[in-house]
Design an enzyme around this catalytic site. Sequence first.
Site, PDB file in Angstrom:
ATOM      1  N   HIS A  50     -12.790 -55.489 -15.342  1.00 40.28           N
ATOM      2  CA  HIS A  50     -11.695 -56.449 -15.133  1.00 40.28           C
ATOM      3  C   HIS A  50     -10.353 -55.917 -15.659  1.00 40.28           C
ATOM      4  CE1 HIS A  50      -9.262 -60.009 -15.018  1.00 40.28           C
ATOM      5  NE2 HIS A  50      -9.232 -60.084 -16.334  1.00 40.28           N
ATOM      6  N   HIS A  74      -5.353 -56.649 -22.186  1.00 42.05           N
ATOM      7  CA  HIS A  74      -4.936 -58.051 -22.157  1.00 42.05           C
ATOM      8  C   HIS A  74      -5.994 -59.059 -22.606  1.00 42.05           C
ATOM      9  CE1 HIS A  74      -6.859 -58.418 -18.165  1.00 42.05           C
ATOM     10  NE2 HIS A  74      -6.852 -59.712 -18.390  1.00 42.05           N
ATOM     11  N   GLU A  78      -8.418 -62.015 -27.375  1.00 38.84           N
ATOM     12  CA  GLU A  78      -9.036 -63.309 -27.105  1.00 38.84           C
ATOM     13  C   GLU A  78     -10.569 -63.218 -27.102  1.00 38.84           C
ATOM     14  OE1 GLU A  78      -7.302 -65.974 -26.913  1.00 38.84           O
ATOM     15  OE2 GLU A  78      -8.189 -67.447 -25.552  1.00 38.84           O
ATOM     16  N   ASP A  79     -11.084 -62.147 -26.532  1.00 40.59           N
ATOM     17  CA  ASP A  79     -12.524 -62.106 -26.259  1.00 40.59           C
ATOM     18  C   ASP A  79     -13.337 -61.118 -27.088  1.00 40.59           C
ATOM     19  OD1 ASP A  79     -11.936 -63.927 -24.306  1.00 40.59           O
ATOM     20  OD2 ASP A  79     -11.913 -62.491 -22.666  1.00 40.59           O
ATOM     21  N   ASP A 142      -3.804 -59.794 -13.396  1.00 40.35           N
ATOM     22  CA  ASP A 142      -5.041 -60.355 -13.935  1.00 40.35           C
ATOM     23  C   ASP A 142      -5.588 -61.406 -12.958  1.00 40.35           C
ATOM     24  OD1 ASP A 142      -6.895 -61.442 -16.049  1.00 40.35           O
ATOM     25  OD2 ASP A 142      -5.449 -63.095 -16.080  1.00 40.35           O
ATOM     26  N   ASP A 263       4.998 -63.871  15.889  1.00 45.41           N
ATOM     27  CA  ASP A 263       4.923 -62.739  14.963  1.00 45.41           C
ATOM     28  C   ASP A 263       3.512 -62.538  14.418  1.00 45.41           C
ATOM     29  OD1 ASP A 263       4.889 -65.002  13.461  1.00 45.41           O
ATOM     30  OD2 ASP A 263       6.263 -64.272  11.925  1.00 45.41           O
TER      31      ASP A 263
HETATM   32 MN    MN Z   1      -8.145 -61.365 -17.777  1.00 48.38          MN
END
Ligand code: MN
Length: 494
Positions: A50, A74, A78-79, A142, A263
Site C-alpha cells: 500500500h 504515511h 498510525e499503524d 493514498d 466527445d
Molecule cells: Mn494509507
Amino acid sequence: MKEISIDDVIKNIRLKTTPAGIKLIREAYNLAQKAHDGQKRKSGEDYIQHPLHTALNLAKIGLGIKTIIGGILHDVPEDTQVSLKEIEEKFGSEISSLVDGVTKLGRIRLRGSQEEIHLENLRKMFLAMAEDIRVVLIKLADRLHNMETLDAVPKEKQERISQETMEIFAPIANRLGMGEVKCQLEDLAFKYLDEKNYAYVLKISQEEQEERKQYIDEMIAELKKKLEKEGIKTLEIYGRSKHLFSLFQKLQKHDMDISKIYDLAGIRIIVSEVVNCYEALGVVHKKYRPLVGRIKDYISLPKPNGYQSIHTTIFGEKGKFLEIQIRTQKMNDEAEFGIAAHWIYSQQKRSLRDFFFRKPTQVLPKELSWTKQLRDWQKELGKNSKEFMESLKIDFFKNRIFAFTPKGDIIDLPEEATPIDFAYKVHSEIGNRAIGAKVDKKIVPLNYKIKNGEVVEIITSREHKNPSRDWIRFVRTSEAKSHIRKFMKREGMI
Ligand code: MN
C-alpha cells in the site's frame, strides 16, 4: 493489483534525482518495510504494497523526493510501533510533518454537530486543515490506491469510501487541476456507488470500440499529413476516449441519448508553442467544418482551475463528429498533473517529458545541485500552496464562513450570520438562553456579523430561556428562524 517493489517507485520518479536522494528513499522503504512487517491488507497482500503504491502514484504525477518519502511512511506512526519522533530523527522535521499531516487528516471527525454531519462540512474541514499542499497530494495518492483495492472490503465500507471519494477527494483533485487523478477516482467510485449505470455506461463505451478506434486512427493519419503539409510542428497526436463517469454525467444531461455525445472519443494534438495551437486550429478548420457553438478557447479564457486548451468539434471524414483538443506540452502536463506540473515548470522551465526521457549521461548544471533544487522547490511550493489556498477559499468557501467555539469546534455558517445563528447551530438551548456574545473575547451586539475564523462565545443566562422576537429580523439561518418562530407561535405573537 500488481505487486511492486521500491525499484518500481524509483524508476518512475520524473524529477532529477541524485544518489543521495535515492539512498534516502531506500532508507525510508527499509524503515516502512520493517515497521509493517507481518501486516496484511484486506486483499491478502503484504501491507507494504500500500505505501509503495501510494509512493508510485506520487512519483508518476511528478512529485519530489520528500513527498514520495512522505508517501512511503504515511501509515507508519498510525499503524506500527515506530513513532513520528523516530521518523523526525531519521528524516528531518519536514518529512515528519508531512507524515503527521496525513495521519491527522485520517483522524478528522466533526464535533459539535450532533444532528447532521454534512459531508460538505467534512470537505471544508479537510481543506482548512491542509496547511501543506503536499499533505493533500499524499492523501490523494493514498486514496487512489485504496480505491483500486476496494474489492477486498465489505460492501458497506465500499459504499462509504466511494461516497467520500466522490464528494471530497475527486473535487479536490479537480480543484488542483489533476484531471487524470480526478477521473480515475470518479470512475472507481462510480463502480461501487451505482453498479447498474456503471455496467450500462461501460457497455456503451465498449460498443463499436473497434470501429471507433479504426476511424480515429484514420483521422490521426489525415491530420498528421495535413499539419505537416502546412508546416506546423506537432509533438504528438493521439486518440483519447472519455472517462466513464464523465460520460455518464453527460448522458444524463442528454436523456441518455448516446448519439448526442460528441466527445465520446477524440483526438489530442500536442504542439510546442501557444501560437502553434491557433495555427493548428486553422488547419483543422480549413479541412473540416466545425460544429457551431463547439469551439472553445480555454487558452485565452482558462477554466477556473487553470485548465488551458482549445476544443473544437468537427465533421470529420465520412461526416462523423469528432472532438479535437489542441494544446501545448506544458498545458497537457498541467491538465494531467495539475499543481505538481506547475511548480516543476516554474523551477525547471522544461517539460516533464524531458525529465522522463532524460539521458542518464546528461550532466546537470552546477547551480542545479540537489540541495539547491530542493530548496527552490520548497520556496516554490510555499508560494504555490498559499496561492492555492487563496483560490480554494474563493471556490469552496464562497458564501460560507467558519467560526469557532472557544473549545475549537468548527461552526459552519452562511455569510452575515450573527451570534444568534451561531448559538442555535451549537445547541437550541444555547440559542434560547443567549443574552450576549463575545467575538475574539470582545463583547459584540447580538446582530453582529461574524467574520471568517472568529472565535465566538455565547453568554447565556439561567433565568432567560426564551428567544427574543426581535432576533427574527437579523438572523440568517433556517435553524435560528424556526426556533424563534416556534416560540412566537406558542406565545401567540404570530
Ligand atoms: Mn494509507
